[in-house]
Design a protein around this motif. Sequence first.
Motif, PDB file in Angstrom:
ATOM      1  N   PRO A  28       0.811  -1.234   0.000  1.00 31.50           N
ATOM      2  CA  PRO A  28       0.000   0.000   0.000  1.00 31.50           C
ATOM      3  C   PRO A  28       0.830   1.263   0.000  1.00 31.50           C
ATOM      4  N   ASP A  29       1.941   1.287   0.707  1.00 27.79           N
ATOM      5  CA  ASP A  29       2.768   2.497   0.750  1.00 27.79           C
ATOM      6  C   ASP A  29       3.377   2.788  -0.613  1.00 27.79           C
ATOM      7  N   GLU A  30       3.898   1.735  -1.248  1.00 26.69           N
ATOM      8  CA  GLU A  30       4.528   1.916  -2.552  1.00 26.69           C
ATOM      9  C   GLU A  30       3.522   2.330  -3.621  1.00 26.69           C
ATOM     10  N   SER A  31       2.371   1.674  -3.659  1.00 23.64           N
ATOM     11  CA  SER A  31       1.379   2.030  -4.678  1.00 23.64           C
ATOM     12  C   SER A  31       0.827   3.429  -4.436  1.00 23.64           C
ATOM     13  N   GLY A  32       0.682   3.817  -3.176  1.00 21.57           N
ATOM     14  CA  GLY A  32       0.248   5.176  -2.880  1.00 21.57           C
ATOM     15  C   GLY A  32       1.261   6.205  -3.337  1.00 21.57           C
ATOM     16  N   GLN A  33       2.541   5.899  -3.130  1.00 24.94           N
ATOM     17  CA  GLN A  33       3.597   6.817  -3.570  1.00 24.94           C
ATOM     18  C   GLN A  33       3.590   6.965  -5.087  1.00 24.94           C
ATOM     19  N   ILE A  34       3.434   5.856  -5.789  1.00 25.64           N
ATOM     20  CA  ILE A  34       3.396   5.913  -7.254  1.00 25.64           C
ATOM     21  C   ILE A  34       2.182   6.697  -7.731  1.00 25.64           C
ATOM     22  N   ALA A  35       1.014   6.437  -7.156  1.00 25.59           N
ATOM     23  CA  ALA A  35      -0.209   7.123  -7.584  1.00 25.59           C
ATOM     24  C   ALA A  35      -0.108   8.624  -7.347  1.00 25.59           C
ATOM     25  N   ARG A  36       0.430   9.025  -6.187  1.00 27.21           N
ATOM     26  CA  ARG A  36       0.582  10.461  -5.913  1.00 27.21           C
ATOM     27  C   ARG A  36       1.567  11.109  -6.881  1.00 27.21           C
ATOM     28  N   GLY A  37       2.633  10.396  -7.198  1.00 28.24           N
ATOM     29  CA  GLY A  37       3.596  10.928  -8.159  1.00 28.24           C
ATOM     30  C   GLY A  37       3.003  11.061  -9.540  1.00 28.24           C
ATOM     31  N   ALA A  38       2.235  10.044  -9.955  1.00 26.04           N
ATOM     32  CA  ALA A  38       1.610  10.098 -11.274  1.00 26.04           C
ATOM     33  C   ALA A  38       0.582  11.218 -11.356  1.00 26.04           C
ATOM     34  N   ALA A  39      -0.099  11.511 -10.244  1.00 25.90           N
ATOM     35  CA  ALA A  39      -1.095  12.580 -10.232  1.00 25.90           C
ATOM     36  C   ALA A  39      -0.460  13.941 -10.499  1.00 25.90           C
ATOM     37  N   ARG A  40       0.799  14.093 -10.157  1.00 27.47           N
ATOM     38  CA  ARG A  40       1.487  15.372 -10.368  1.00 27.47           C
ATOM     39  C   ARG A  40       2.008  15.538 -11.795  1.00 27.47           C
ATOM     40  N   LEU A  41       1.966  14.489 -12.588  1.00 28.50           N
ATOM     41  CA  LEU A  41       2.535  14.568 -13.937  1.00 28.50           C
ATOM     42  C   LEU A  41       1.648  15.353 -14.898  1.00 28.50           C
ATOM     43  N   GLY A  42       0.337  15.186 -14.782  1.00 30.51           N
ATOM     44  CA  GLY A  42      -0.571  15.845 -15.714  1.00 30.51           C
ATOM     45  C   GLY A  42      -0.749  15.040 -16.986  1.00 30.51           C
ATOM     46  N   ALA A  43      -1.793  15.377 -17.729  1.00 24.91           N
ATOM     47  CA  ALA A  43      -2.179  14.600 -18.901  1.00 24.91           C
ATOM     48  C   ALA A  43      -1.124  14.626 -20.001  1.00 24.91           C
ATOM     49  N   ALA A  44      -0.517  15.775 -20.265  1.00 31.20           N
ATOM     50  CA  ALA A  44       0.448  15.865 -21.360  1.00 31.20           C
ATOM     51  C   ALA A  44       1.654  14.974 -21.111  1.00 31.20           C
ATOM     52  N   LYS A  45       2.159  14.984 -19.883  1.00 35.66           N
ATOM     53  CA  LYS A  45       3.309  14.151 -19.554  1.00 35.66           C
ATOM     54  C   LYS A  45       2.943  12.674 -19.601  1.00 35.66           C
ATOM     55  N   LEU A  46       1.761  12.320 -19.110  1.00 34.87           N
ATOM     56  CA  LEU A  46       1.324  10.928 -19.168  1.00 34.87           C
ATOM     57  C   LEU A  46       1.202  10.455 -20.619  1.00 34.87           C
ATOM     58  N   ALA A  47       0.689  11.322 -21.492  1.00 34.86           N
ATOM     59  CA  ALA A  47       0.565  10.959 -22.904  1.00 34.86           C
ATOM     60  C   ALA A  47       1.922  10.640 -23.503  1.00 34.86           C
ATOM     61  N   SER A  48       2.926  11.439 -23.148  1.00 36.41           N
ATOM     62  CA  SER A  48       4.276  11.235 -23.666  1.00 36.41           C
ATOM     63  C   SER A  48       4.917   9.976 -23.088  1.00 36.41           C
ATOM     64  N   LEU A  49       4.810   9.795 -21.778  1.00 36.88           N
ATOM     65  CA  LEU A  49       5.428   8.641 -21.121  1.00 36.88           C
ATOM     66  C   LEU A  49       4.815   7.322 -21.569  1.00 36.88           C
ATOM     67  N   MET A  50       3.494   7.310 -21.685  1.00 38.52           N
ATOM     68  CA  MET A  50       2.779   6.069 -21.983  1.00 38.52           C
ATOM     69  C   MET A  50       2.508   5.883 -23.474  1.00 38.52           C
ATOM     70  N   ARG A  51       2.786   6.907 -24.264  1.00 40.17           N
ATOM     71  CA  ARG A  51       2.536   6.850 -25.701  1.00 40.17           C
ATOM     72  C   ARG A  51       1.064   6.534 -25.976  1.00 40.17           C
TER      73      ARG A  51
END
Length: 250
Positions: A28-51
């Motif tokens: 739970p701690d690790e997945s929470g850390q990842i989710a919070r980090g991903a939330a800060r990326l924003g849609a444009a960055k997610l589009a680029s990272l995930m293609r």
Amino acid sequence: MIAILSPAKTLDYASTLPDLTWSAPRFPDESGQIARGAARLGAAKLASLMRISPKLAELNAGRYRDFADAEERPALLAFAGDVYAGFDAKSLEVAQFDFAQDHVRILSGLYGLLRPLDAIRPYRLEMGTRWAPGRAKDLYAFWGDRIAALLAEDVRASGSDVVLNLASQEYWHAVAGKLPGDVRVIEVDFRENGPDGPRFVSFHAKRARGMMARWMCEHRVTDVAAMQGFDSDRYRFAGAEGDRWMFVRG
């Protein structure tokens, strides 16, 4: 014996669920850390990272933004890609779900290692994504040895020393070379008969991975040698080179 699957990008949070007792993911701690980090990326960055498309990026940005309050459902019933179409978990009996809970594991970029009845929230994050929260360069580095260590514990708890690898190379890379030396890994190669001999077809291989995991649960197989009897959808065991087994359909 533990059978290992990859997750799916396609999700199902709409269909009716059977009456089951859910479990909680164990990182739970690790997945929470990842989710919070991903939330800060924003849609444009997610589009680029995930293609992925801007529409999909917006969907997943919203998922991470609202992650803490999102709906949950068991992993085996939340994933809905080709592997899970082959597994067809919705038609399992309760006793077969119980067997799966002890003998099937799902690798996940967000959750690390999931049991079938672990409750998960909607997400998309491939293990091979070249991003991770904090100082890790990617998710492989973020997870390090933790997934393999937990998998090894689960293998011992199953009363066996065998992992049946039904995961993709991308996900298996998270544990490859990190398991204890006394854990035996069986690699499974699914092929189709063709004019020039057995050939690999990705769509059919994905479904076959799910079908094999289901067959194991239906028959409650704990001895890996018995898995050579897998015969769903006209597959037959076609031989082995060491711990690499081939099944051919046709």
